[in-house]
Design an enzyme around this catalytic site. Sequence first.
Site, mmCIF file in Angstrom:
data_model
loop_
_atom_site.group_PDB
_atom_site.id
_atom_site.type_symbol
_atom_site.label_atom_id
_atom_site.label_comp_id
_atom_site.label_asym_id
_atom_site.label_seq_id
_atom_site.Cartn_x
_atom_site.Cartn_y
_atom_site.Cartn_z
ATOM 1 N N TYR A 128 54.920 17.955 -39.757
ATOM 2 C CA TYR A 128 55.839 19.096 -39.860
ATOM 3 C C TYR A 128 55.386 20.046 -40.966
ATOM 4 C CZ TYR A 128 60.186 21.718 -40.395
ATOM 5 O OH TYR A 128 61.109 22.714 -40.482
ATOM 6 N N LYS B 218 54.014 23.937 -40.514
ATOM 7 C CA LYS B 218 54.732 25.086 -41.065
ATOM 8 C C LYS B 218 53.870 25.819 -42.097
ATOM 9 C CE LYS B 218 58.838 25.012 -39.013
ATOM 10 N NZ LYS B 218 59.383 26.157 -38.252
#
Length: 658
Positions: free
Chosen positions: A555, A559
């Site tokens: 994640y 990002k």
Amino acid sequence: MQNLWNDIEAAACVGDLAQRVYSSRLLGCERSLVLHGGGNTSVKTRERNVFGEEEDLLYVKGSGWDLATIEARGFTPLRLAPTARLATLAYLPDTEMMRLLRSYAVTPEAPAPSVESILHAILPFKFVDHTHADALLAVANTPDGAQRIADLYGEQALIVPYIMPGFALAKACAERLAACPDVKRLSCIVLMGHGLFTFGETAKEAYSRMIELVTRAEEYIRRMGTWHIAFPPATPPARPLRAELAALRKEVSAAAGAPMIMITHSDDKSLGFARRSDVASIARRGPATPDHIIRTKRLPLIGRDVAGYRSEYEAYFEQHRALINGPLTMLDPAPRVILDPELGMLTAGRSVKDARIAAEIYTQTIDVILHAESLGGWQALPAEDLFRVEYWDLELAKLKKPAASEVFLGEVALVTGAASGIGRACAQSLLKRGAAVVGLDLNPAIVGAFPSPAYRGIVADVTDESALREALEQTVRAFGGLDVLVLNAGIFPSSQRIAALDTPTWQRTLRVNLDANLALMREAHPLLKLAPRGGRVVIIGSKNVPAPGPGAAAYSASKAALTQLARVAALEWGADGIRVNVIHPNAVFDTGIWSEEVLAARAESYGLTVEQYKRNNVLQVEVTSHDVAELAAELCGPLFAKTTGAQIPVDGGNERVI
Ligand code: ZN
């Protein structure tokens, strides 16, 4: 035309005003009689005032009300005697007429009365109905139209040549009624080039006469011309049209001086009419009734030469401006209806509502034009008469200024992952500011996520590039272009340390959170470049970019890469006027990921209550989806007009970030 009167339903409407509401709605729900606030109705009644004295009143439709949905409070009660007496004046400017009419209202909070109030008042009948019936206009707007109407209706009709609505029309009708040997024998007044008044002693009588007389016009067309107009199946070009449409919308917006919504209509009728060999002749004569001009302009644009349309409109304005006393400001010279043989019909407006109204009116206008053509030739009013209505103070007053809160009126936004959480909140914040919004999501609930006509939901998998292209194509056909892109869709895989992180999870996370956004940015770029006010991209990043956490490698990496992609886009696209900014939210718990149980478990693992856990930041505040969405919307607005490449936290303050 079907008579919709229902004795049982009508019996439930007790009293003159209730009867008036009932039959007004019957008229309003028939599109070929009235459209969008067009037409008006009235009833004369007697009421006791506060002194116990009987008073004769005229309840007449108030402006801003639509007959289809009108209620009792949509009618303005005017004192009948002074209202009717105004017709005896030699001259009365229309603004002064409106001022006087307002002063005759017995309830000061009532809406402004119809501009045709005096005409309603002088007719010696209890119920008066007025429409702009298509079939009547088709018969009247032809060579020998007045003769045809006289043959059709005989002695029961008073035929009045076209006169500008307002005081002049009321006065002309009053004179003609005074000269009429037997007024009580009349059942209607035909206003050439404008519409029809019917009347009677009961609501049923006035309404039934309207239906009967319009039906007679329909039968006449059936007999003398062509009633059923067939449009064979037609298809728009198979190639993607979004770049062409967005370029056209940019030109229309430039002419309007503000971003415009532009809806593409490629049904058989729209395409069939736009492809007629005589379209440039029959569509360029004028509207069916002058009332439509503020919605559609006098003429549609044929083809795509917006600059040519613009200079033609400017010339029309210069040529006729002397008809109006006093200073006059030209309305914007942008077309509202475009007929393009390839694309079909395009309708434009400052809002989706306006663009839809233009479409509904023009769809009806096509019928009127073709019916009149089949009777020997469609004729519209001369440009001078139409100009007088277009620049009439009372019509100009109907053009509402957008509310100050509608900063994105006329603009189009696309939000990914909009079925829930931050994405849904972003869609809401943009809609609230006047934007048209397209929501993308895997969840089928996206389709009906917002009941607004300015919203369109599309079920799409953001990792499917062809689905993204199709979504952009649909967005542009629905609203004209793309101004704002909010990249929100993302996944948060369950916690995995790097030592145990499997490749499929890593790859899937990067595919959704990174690759899909690259594809959408690349495909959207040509459209964002054509945004009238410059494109804007808002990327929903994460606190994990500046302050990653253990167990969230996929994640955090996705990002962080997405943030870097945004920074490069800000550099590359600045010259195209496109701003790209990133928001880093943290601990937003009102989203799909956070169920009550997950939240409770997580709080417990930190030794906190749920409340403490939610406010576990420097400011000790809870951060909601709405907070993130409001910042995303503001980033697209004027406040941040000179900001690009920024990264802004919405996290209540995080010690590791600060
Ligand atoms: Zn009218």
